[in-house]
Write a protein that holds these residues in place. Structure first.
Motif, PDB file in Angstrom:
ATOM      1  N   VAL A 318       0.832  -1.201   0.000  1.00 42.18           N
ATOM      2  CA  VAL A 318       0.000   0.000   0.000  1.00 42.18           C
ATOM      3  C   VAL A 318       0.867   1.251   0.000  1.00 42.18           C
ATOM      4  N   GLU A 319       0.589   2.155  -0.946  1.00 41.37           N
ATOM      5  CA  GLU A 319       1.215   3.471  -0.929  1.00 41.37           C
ATOM      6  C   GLU A 319       0.228   4.460  -0.325  1.00 41.37           C
ATOM      7  N   LEU A 320       0.618   5.099   0.784  1.00 39.27           N
ATOM      8  CA  LEU A 320      -0.230   6.088   1.421  1.00 39.27           C
ATOM      9  C   LEU A 320      -0.050   7.444   0.736  1.00 39.27           C
ATOM     10  N   PRO A 321      -1.113   8.244   0.692  1.00 39.72           N
ATOM     11  CA  PRO A 321      -1.037   9.518  -0.037  1.00 39.72           C
ATOM     12  C   PRO A 321      -0.275  10.593   0.739  1.00 39.72           C
ATOM     13  N   THR A 322       0.213  11.573   0.002  1.00 38.11           N
ATOM     14  CA  THR A 322       0.798  12.791   0.555  1.00 38.11           C
ATOM     15  C   THR A 322      -0.166  13.932   0.264  1.00 38.11           C
ATOM     16  N   PRO A 323      -0.478  14.776   1.248  1.00 36.09           N
ATOM     17  CA  PRO A 323      -1.433  15.862   1.015  1.00 36.09           C
ATOM     18  C   PRO A 323      -1.039  16.742  -0.165  1.00 36.09           C
ATOM     19  N   PHE A 324      -2.024  17.097  -0.981  1.00 37.61           N
ATOM     20  CA  PHE A 324      -1.871  17.997  -2.126  1.00 37.61           C
ATOM     21  C   PHE A 324      -0.927  17.432  -3.194  1.00 37.61           C
ATOM     22  N   LYS A 325      -0.777  16.105  -3.194  1.00 31.93           N
ATOM     23  CA  LYS A 325       0.046  15.456  -4.202  1.00 31.93           C
ATOM     24  C   LYS A 325      -0.729  14.255  -4.758  1.00 31.93           C
ATOM     25  N   PRO A 326      -1.150  14.300  -6.013  1.00 30.02           N
ATOM     26  CA  PRO A 326      -1.944  13.205  -6.575  1.00 30.02           C
ATOM     27  C   PRO A 326      -1.160  11.894  -6.595  1.00 30.02           C
ATOM     28  N   PHE A 610     -10.536  28.436  -3.589  1.00 27.08           N
ATOM     29  CA  PHE A 610      -9.422  29.382  -3.590  1.00 27.08           C
ATOM     30  C   PHE A 610      -8.949  29.646  -2.157  1.00 27.08           C
ATOM     31  N   ALA A 611      -9.880  29.835  -1.244  1.00 28.09           N
ATOM     32  CA  ALA A 611      -9.506  30.074   0.155  1.00 28.09           C
ATOM     33  C   ALA A 611      -8.723  28.899   0.718  1.00 28.09           C
ATOM     34  N   THR A 612      -9.151  27.688   0.378  1.00 25.40           N
ATOM     35  CA  THR A 612      -8.450  26.493   0.847  1.00 25.40           C
ATOM     36  C   THR A 612      -7.052  26.411   0.244  1.00 25.40           C
ATOM     37  N   TRP A 613      -6.956  26.654  -1.066  1.00 23.96           N
ATOM     38  CA  TRP A 613      -5.646  26.629  -1.721  1.00 23.96           C
ATOM     39  C   TRP A 613      -4.721  27.694  -1.139  1.00 23.96           C
ATOM     40  N   LEU A 614      -5.237  28.905  -0.948  1.00 19.58           N
ATOM     41  CA  LEU A 614      -4.413  29.995  -0.417  1.00 19.58           C
ATOM     42  C   LEU A 614      -3.936  29.683   1.000  1.00 19.58           C
ATOM     43  N   GLN A 615      -4.799  29.070   1.780  1.00 18.49           N
ATOM     44  CA  GLN A 615      -4.428  28.711   3.147  1.00 18.49           C
ATOM     45  C   GLN A 615      -3.278  27.712   3.171  1.00 18.49           C
ATOM     46  N   GLN A 616      -3.411  26.631   2.408  1.00 17.80           N
ATOM     47  CA  GLN A 616      -2.348  25.615   2.419  1.00 17.80           C
ATOM     48  C   GLN A 616      -1.083  26.128   1.730  1.00 17.80           C
ATOM     49  N   ARG A 617      -1.237  26.995   0.716  1.00 20.47           N
ATOM     50  CA  ARG A 617      -0.058  27.559   0.049  1.00 20.47           C
ATOM     51  C   ARG A 617       0.686  28.505   0.990  1.00 20.47           C
ATOM     52  N   THR A 618      -0.037  29.269   1.781  1.00 21.39           N
ATOM     53  CA  THR A 618       0.577  30.164   2.759  1.00 21.39           C
ATOM     54  C   THR A 618       1.301  29.369   3.836  1.00 21.39           C
ATOM     55  N   THR A 619       0.680  28.306   4.293  1.00 21.36           N
ATOM     56  CA  THR A 619       1.303  27.454   5.317  1.00 21.36           C
ATOM     57  C   THR A 619       2.620  26.876   4.813  1.00 21.36           C
ATOM     58  N   ARG A 620       2.621  26.414   3.574  1.00 15.91           N
ATOM     59  CA  ARG A 620       3.852  25.856   2.999  1.00 15.91           C
ATOM     60  C   ARG A 620       4.924  26.920   2.839  1.00 15.91           C
ATOM     61  N   GLU A 622       5.327  29.698   4.602  1.00 10.85           N
ATOM     62  CA  GLU A 622       5.849  30.064   5.924  1.00 10.85           C
ATOM     63  C   GLU A 622       6.804  29.002   6.444  1.00 10.85           C
ATOM     64  N   ALA A 623       6.482  27.736   6.176  1.00  8.43           N
ATOM     65  CA  ALA A 623       7.378  26.648   6.589  1.00  8.43           C
ATOM     66  C   ALA A 623       8.702  26.729   5.844  1.00  8.43           C
ATOM     67  N   GLU A 624       8.647  27.073   4.547  1.00 11.34           N
ATOM     68  CA  GLU A 624       9.869  27.222   3.757  1.00 11.34           C
ATOM     69  C   GLU A 624      10.732  28.375   4.272  1.00 11.34           C
ATOM     70  N   MET A 625      10.087  29.483   4.680  1.00  9.89           N
ATOM     71  CA  MET A 625      10.842  30.618   5.213  1.00  9.89           C
ATOM     72  C   MET A 625      11.514  30.268   6.542  1.00  9.89           C
ATOM     73  N   ARG A 626      10.831  29.525   7.376  1.00 11.00           N
ATOM     74  CA  ARG A 626      11.447  29.096   8.639  1.00 11.00           C
ATOM     75  C   ARG A 626      12.639  28.184   8.391  1.00 11.00           C
ATOM     76  N   LYS A 627      12.483  27.312   7.404  1.00 12.66           N
ATOM     77  CA  LYS A 627      13.580  26.403   7.074  1.00 12.66           C
ATOM     78  C   LYS A 627      14.776  27.167   6.529  1.00 12.66           C
ATOM     79  N   ARG A 628      14.536  28.152   5.675  1.00 13.17           N
ATOM     80  CA  ARG A 628      15.639  28.971   5.140  1.00 13.17           C
ATOM     81  C   ARG A 628      16.354  29.722   6.254  1.00 13.17           C
ATOM     82  N   ARG A 629      15.579  30.194   7.211  1.00 10.55           N
ATOM     83  CA  ARG A 629      16.190  30.923   8.324  1.00 10.55           C
ATOM     84  C   ARG A 629      17.043  29.997   9.181  1.00 10.55           C
TER      85      ARG A 629
END
Length: 633
Positions: A318-326, A610-620, A622-629
């Motif tokens: 079984v391959e389990l899914p990754t969120p927002f990745k088909p 759109f609101a859902t996409w913007l929310q998850q895109r913003t979360t990602r 912000e996580a990328e900015m924390r990682k860069r820092r």
């Protein structure tokens, strides 16, 4: 040791059960349901029968006041009185349940309720077990059923909450026999599970059916929340069996096994109930115990992992899914040319899939993609719960990697607690997809802007055999067969703006005629096309969003905030760079000044997706900015 006890217990129970129930199939009329009269306090005398397709029936204010089986605790089961041979006793079987008093129902209605506990294994007389229902909840034995220790139970519930056994009772209709392992469910959750665990149609196949449901959870701690909704949902995977049985007063055996989980792993869990269901109905409670012990030994689920999961003598890869990745065959470790769909499973994908259920109406899929993209209300009508539920799941997946924002019910029935909220004469709620089979919905939702009809069905004789007849004869079929007359297709008030891929349609149509390549390959090709289409749609949005991310991130102080998303600035960017979507070149219903690109994106920016996409895109981001820092420090 708990595991040793489980194995020995299961093996000893198998030896006791040498004969399985009959398998001859029959047809049970399903055009009536049992309800409780509010004008009669008697538990039995107030029962009446109503045509499910009669809209006047639903005006009854007491429609949802179904009495539930009175629940027994573990201690009450172990202390049940001994049954005297030949003496008839009430309240110890599915056909003679204990009914909860009306006053008790008011007291319990707002509480969590302990579900009925499973029946202990019963000794059987093999000489008289021809029509024996070994799954019956008879509580007349003091032998204790297998219980999972806290560690095993915790591991088990990383995957599955538990199993529910739903029986058809002559007095009260669908009733929860018991749950294993025992769990806390509200009365409303129990009702919704029971009412969606049986086909809600006047026409359905006799035999076995597998389908999936999504039930709103009010307070159950296992429920998971949607991307934008606070209310949680439970996912159910149903194995329903119906067959002729002369020992039952109604003449037919009807019972469902429901796997309840917090995970939408429709591919994995549907396969599991298709394995467990027949074994459970042949063997009884020991099979549930064996299945639970198998699941309790599994590695906890992790996003994107490929796991080997042993289950009742089979090894499921079984391959389990990754969120927002088909999930696509190109990205799995499975060999596309040698795929074994029964044991190599992409957990988030239904068995049938987009191609299987929509191959007769391929040309309508581009319109359906637009409807799902804009979170339009949709009703999916199908001949049976299996087609219905899988078609809804396929539509929710068609806009992947954009997460669907709304509420979707793969299988929705007239007895659902949300029926009066969803099905009204008013404009339907947006961001809602309902899958239905009951002919009543033909008239109840005819004012909805988008209706999808999928699936082929055939008339059957009372013994379950197919009736071969012409279209002329079908037009004169009885009222109970009204759903047979629908023509597959999409009825919508929206005019599509996206151009169809005619080469893809031609290729899939020819492959359907040749019956090659296999369905899973064609399904993957079709899904890959719509994944690409969605990603092309997102290109302008991702391009503009990247300009909102701060370039310079200091190692000291707070991480800078993203710039706000401004619609006018996005539209300006869209006009400068243009879209990548294949828009139609002519629009008969539009003026020459209408810009289809601007219109589509404007509608998307106003919908919940759109609101859902913007929310998850913003979360990602912000996580990328924390990682860069962190990398700089």
């Amino acid at each position: 040791m708990e595991s040793e006890f489980s194995i020995s217990k299961v093996n000893s129970s198998f030896k006791q059960l040498g004969v399985s129930p009959k398998d001859d199939l029959g047809f049970v009329p399903s055009d009536s349901i049992l309800i409780n009269s509010s004008n009669n306090s008697s538990h039995v005398d107030g029962l009446l029968e109503a045509d499910m397709s009669d809209s006047s029936f639903f005006n009854n204010n007491d429609f949802y006041n179904y009495p539930l089986r009175k629940q027994r605790s573990t201690s009450s089961i172990l202390q049940s009185p001994t049954v005297v041979p030949g003496e008839h006793q009430l309240g110890i079987s599915a056909s003679h349940p204990d009914l909860m008093a009306k006053d008790d129902l008011h007291i319990m209605i707002s509480r969590l309720s302990r579900t009925p506990t499973p029946p202990p294994p019963q000794p059987h007389d093999l000489s008289s077990s021809t029509d024996l229902d070994i799954t019956e909840n008879n509580n007349d034995s003091k032998e204790k059923y297998l219980t999972l220790d806290p560690t095993d139970l915790a591991r088990f519930r990383k995957w599955v909450i538990g199993f529910c056994i739903v029986n058809f009772d002559l007095e009260i209709g669908q009733a929860l026999d018991y749950a294993y392992p025992p769990m806390d469910l509200t009365l409303e959750e129990q009702k919704n599970i029971c009412f969606t665990a049986f086909p809600d149609s006047n026409v359905f196949e006799v035999g076995d059916q597998v389908f999936n449901i999504r039930v709103k959870a009010s307070s159950t701690k296992f429920a998971v929340s949607g991307p934008t909704a606070d209310a949680g949902f439970l996912y159910g995977y149903v194995f329903f069996r119906q067959k002729k049985d002369s020992t039952i007063r109604r003449g037919y055996f009807q019972k469902s096994l429901v796997l309840l989980s917090q995970h939408p792993y429709v591919g994995l869990f549907s396969r599991m109930v298709s394995i467990l269901g027949p074994a459970y109905f042949d063997t009884g409670q020991p099979m549930l115990e064996a299945a639970c012990m198998n699941i309790a030994q599994w590695t906890p689920p992790a996003e994107g992992k490929v796991l080997d999961l042993p289950f009742l003598g089979r090894l499921l890869q079984v391959e389990l899914p990754t969120p927002f990745k088909p999930q696509l065959l190109e990205t799995t470790p499975f060999d596309m040319n040698k795929l074994k769909p029964d044991v190599q499973i992409m957990a988030s994908l239904p068995t049938g899939g987009l191609y299987h259920h929509f191959k007769d109406i391929l040309k309508d899929l581009w319109l359906l993609w637009e409807l799902m993209l804009l979170a339009e209300p949709i009703v999916v009508m199908a001949p049976d719960p299996g087609v219905c539920s899988e078609a809804v799941i396929a539509l929710v997946d068609i806009i992947n990697p954009i997460p669907y924002c709304g509420d979707y019910r793969p299988y929705f029935t007239i007895q659902d607690s949300d029926f009066k909220c969803f099905v009204t004469k008013n404009k339907p709620l947006s961001s809602l997809v309902l899958g239905v089979t009951n002919p009543f919905f033909n008239t109840a939702v005819q004012h909805w802007p988008n209706i999808v009809r999928v699936g082929r069905q055939q008339l059957r004789k009372p013994d379950g055999t197919i009736i071969h007849c012409s279209k002329a004869k079908m037009k004169h079929s009885s009222k109970s067969n009204v759903l047979l007359n629908f023509v597959q297709g999409v009825t919508s008030k929206r005019k599509s703006v996206i151009s169809k891929d005619r080469e893809l349609i031609k290729m899939l149509t020819e492959a359907t005629v040749r019956c090659y390549p296999p369905d899973w390959v064609l399904n993957n090709i079709l899904r890959r096309h719509f994944v690409d289409l969605t990603e092309k749609f997102l290109v302008p949005l991702n391009r503009y969003f990247s300009t909102l991310i701060p370039v310079n991130i200091n190692t000291n102080g707070d991480i800078p905030r993203l710039k706000p998303f401004q619609t006018d600035q996005f539209m300006k960017s869209l006009k400068e760079h243009g879209p990548q979507l294949p828009f139609k070149t002519t629009f008969k219903t539009r003026t020459s000044t209408t810009d289809p690109t601007k219109e589509l994106y404007s509608q998307f920016l106003k919908c919940g997706n759109f609101a859902t996409w913007l929310q998850q895109r913003t979360t990602r981001a912000e996580a990328e900015m924390r990682k860069r820092r962190e990398n700089r420090t």
